[in-house]
Design a protein around this motif. Structure first.
Motif, PDB file in Angstrom:
ATOM      1  N   UNK A  27       0.839  -1.194   0.000  1.00 54.35           N
ATOM      2  CA  UNK A  27       0.000   0.000   0.000  1.00 54.35           C
ATOM      3  C   UNK A  27       0.871   1.239   0.000  1.00 54.35           C
ATOM      4  N   UNK A  28       0.666   2.111  -0.965  1.00 53.12           N
ATOM      5  CA  UNK A  28       1.358   3.405  -0.973  1.00 53.12           C
ATOM      6  C   UNK A  28       0.307   4.488  -0.747  1.00 53.12           C
ATOM      7  N   UNK A  29      -0.243   5.067  -1.830  1.00 52.75           N
ATOM      8  CA  UNK A  29      -1.262   6.097  -1.666  1.00 52.75           C
ATOM      9  C   UNK A  29      -2.649   5.542  -1.429  1.00 52.75           C
ATOM     10  N   UNK A  30      -2.900   4.325  -1.879  1.00 51.20           N
ATOM     11  CA  UNK A  30      -4.191   3.695  -1.671  1.00 51.20           C
ATOM     12  C   UNK A  30      -5.290   4.162  -2.603  1.00 51.20           C
ATOM     13  N   UNK A  31      -4.958   4.966  -3.613  1.00 51.28           N
ATOM     14  CA  UNK A  31      -6.008   5.497  -4.479  1.00 51.28           C
ATOM     15  C   UNK A  31      -6.554   4.441  -5.433  1.00 51.28           C
TER      16      UNK A  31
ATOM     17  N   UNK B 125       9.821   5.184  -4.163  1.00 50.70           N
ATOM     18  CA  UNK B 125       8.497   4.599  -4.341  1.00 50.70           C
ATOM     19  C   UNK B 125       7.422   5.312  -3.532  1.00 50.70           C
ATOM     20  N   UNK B 126       7.803   6.111  -2.551  1.00 53.09           N
ATOM     21  CA  UNK B 126       6.823   6.819  -1.744  1.00 53.09           C
ATOM     22  C   UNK B 126       6.565   8.243  -2.191  1.00 53.09           C
ATOM     23  N   UNK B 127       7.185   8.690  -3.270  1.00 50.44           N
ATOM     24  CA  UNK B 127       7.016  10.065  -3.749  1.00 50.44           C
ATOM     25  C   UNK B 127       5.634  10.221  -4.377  1.00 50.44           C
ATOM     26  N   UNK B 128       4.861  11.160  -3.879  1.00 50.93           N
ATOM     27  CA  UNK B 128       3.520  11.373  -4.406  1.00 50.93           C
ATOM     28  C   UNK B 128       3.561  12.053  -5.769  1.00 50.93           C
ATOM     29  N   UNK B 129       2.440  11.961  -6.469  1.00 51.75           N
ATOM     30  CA  UNK B 129       2.339  12.663  -7.749  1.00 51.75           C
ATOM     31  C   UNK B 129       2.475  14.162  -7.556  1.00 51.75           C
TER      32      UNK B 129
ATOM     33  N   UNK C 136      -2.323  14.065  -4.294  1.00 50.94           N
ATOM     34  CA  UNK C 136      -1.694  14.257  -2.985  1.00 50.94           C
ATOM     35  C   UNK C 136      -1.424  12.940  -2.278  1.00 50.94           C
ATOM     36  N   UNK C 137      -2.149  11.896  -2.626  1.00 49.19           N
ATOM     37  CA  UNK C 137      -1.976  10.601  -1.981  1.00 49.19           C
ATOM     38  C   UNK C 137      -1.252   9.602  -2.871  1.00 49.19           C
TER      39      UNK C 137
END
Length: 496
Positions: A231-235, A274-278, A306-307
């Motif tokens: 799970x990263x942003x979860x979108x 890998x955790x850098x948001x858009x 943002x997520x």
């Protein structure tokens, strides 16, 4: 490595500590069902309508300032709030119940009728209020991309976006607009106090949520649980729960791994953890590739950007993902890590079949490496969708080629929405290679495209439509390279 069995975040000045938590319980469920904070609404349960918008405050990557970002509570898992502050529409009221400047502006400009969508609009405007000192019309439109209203119409809401700055109060962080808001040191210190280097392992007794604090811990946990949902942003993952009603166990969250939030650039490439948001990745990409501005403005909405993460968009493997065609055309590489080591894989080799990738059990994408092309290289991407803003592609072209004395070299064309995976079009590339980008070459490439791809038909478009439009995009690329005037669609009907 020490383990923490609870998540901690701030809501309305209170540190909330939760344990025994359902790993996929959403922020929206927590607010409405556990706290009775019903101002946050459920509309679509998939991050499209914006009725559930809340704001998350967190220390920035350096830890010396605050980020203030709108997100969709309906698909944001509650446990991902660890170390952050949650602000809802109820949080904005003053000590005596006075309206926040954003709320007052909506009232004065008649920005609400039925009121269902209004809290979401207020929170998106609050995020704009805290991030932009003097937004123009395009800035306001972009800030509201993720909010839908069926009855009021957007004109009075846009008017409220201008009026709220006139009502701002510099005496308090919440009510001070961006221009007058210094870093709230006390707020920042409270958030820092919640941070530690402990791995989080919690659950409801049946399922488990893990949030490692380092890449090494992430690799170890994934080796122990190779079938875990990353799970990263979860979108996207959020919809597996809210729409597909899937049960996820265990869930491993990447958001607390500091190394994965880094952006590193040199003369040859820029790397995104890998955790850098858009939201953080796109400005860097636009600095390197300004011609991609319209594509990225149309990519989802601010609460989603943002997520969501760049690596997550890639890892998802959707054949209609917006970033992958142009990243593939650029020759992007993925750095994959596991407990056994690190390997690098070209993005075009990552997709095997629909929903199937070359990522091995126990591996995760650690970094995305985007090469920087030489001067004179043309980079373009075009997205076709039914709705202009915040819609999924019917098809998308990513193109990269070098022009030497008018002759095309190193042509790379990658397509989304034309097959089960993002794919390059080798025959069309060959038809353009070594030739001037004239009508004869483009016509040959358009014919070759029929042999490269057999587009699918679905609810978004028929295969015949996709092929015709894809051929037309090659013509658009030719005109673009020739310097034909082309106003950004974002310029129409808007005053900058």
């Amino acid at each position: 490595m020490p383990i923490r069995d609870r998540v901690r975040f701030i809501l309305d000045g209170e540190v909330v500590e939760l344990t025994g938590l359902d790993p996929t319980r959403t922020v929206l469920q927590f607010l409405r069902e556990d706290r009775g904070l019903v101002g946050t609404k459920e509309g679509c349960a998939e991050g499209d309508c914006g009725a559930c918008t809340v704001v998350v405050v967190a220390p920035d990557a350096r830890g010396d300032a605050l980020t203030v970002r709108a997100v969709n509570a309906c698909i944001q898992f509650l446990a991902t709030l660890d170390g952050k502050e949650l602000i809802t529409v109820e949080s904005l009221a003053g000590p005596g119940g006075d309206l926040h400047p954003v709320q007052q502006a909506m009232l004065e400009e008649h920005g609400s009728q039925c009121g269902f969508c209004t809290p979401g609009f207020v929170m998106s405007l609050f995020a704009l209020f805290k991030n932009e000192a003097a937004p123009g019309r395009v800035d306001i439109d972009i800030a509201l991309q993720g909010n839908l209203c069926r009855c009021t119409g957007y004109r009075p809401i846009i008017a409220a976006a201008g009026r709220m700055y006139e009502l701002g109060d510099t005496g308090d962080w919440l009510t001070a607009p961006a221009a007058d808001s210094t870093v709230d040191r006390e707020r920042l210190a409270r958030l820092r106090a919640l941070s530690d280097d402990q791995d989080i392992v919690i659950g409801d007794g049946v399922r488990t949520f893990m949030a490692p604090a380092s890449s090494a811990s992430l690799a170890r946990l994934l080796a122990e649980h190779p079938g875990a949902t990353l799970l990263a942003g979860g979108t996207d993952v959020g919809l597996w729960v809210t729409k597909a009603h899937r049960t996820l166990d265990p869930v491993i969250y990447l958001g607390r791994v500091g190394e994965l939030s880094a952006i590193v650039a040199d003369d040859d490439a820029v790397e995104f953890g890998a955790g850098v948001t858009l939201t953080d990745a796109v400005p860097v990409l636009l600095e390197k590739f300004p011609a991609l501005e319209e594509l990225f403005l149309r990519w989802a909405s601010p609460p989603i950007r943002n997520a969501a993460t760049l690596a997550g968009n890639i890892a998802n493997g959707s054949p209609i993902g917006d970033s992958m065609p142009v990243l593939m055309a650029l020759g992007t590489e993925l750095v994959l890590r596991s407990a056994e080591g690190v390997r690098t894989l070209p993005l075009e080799d990552y997709y095997v079949d629909y929903g199937v990738t070359a990522r091995r059990d126990g591996e995760f994408i650690e970094r995305v490496r985007v090469p920087l092309p030489a001067d004179g290289t043309v980079v373009r991407s075009y997205k076709i969708s039914k709705r202009f803003d915040q819609d999924i592609s019917a098809l998308c072209l990513g193109a990269c080629l070098a022009l030497h004395d008018g002759v095309a070299r190193d042509v790379r064309l990658a397509w989304g929405g034309m097959a089960a995976t993002i794919r390059r079009a080798a025959r069309a590339e060959a038809a353009l290679e070594g030739r001037p980008l004239d009508d004869a070459a483009v016509d040959a490439a358009m014919r070759a495209l029929r042999e490269d791809l057999e587009p699918i038909s679905d609810l978004r478009a028929s295969g015949a439509y996709r092929l015709r439009v894809a051929q037309n995009l090659l013509k658009r690329l030719q005109l673009d390279v020739a310097g034909e005037p082309s106003d950004s669609l974002y310029a129409h009907g808007r005053a900058h």
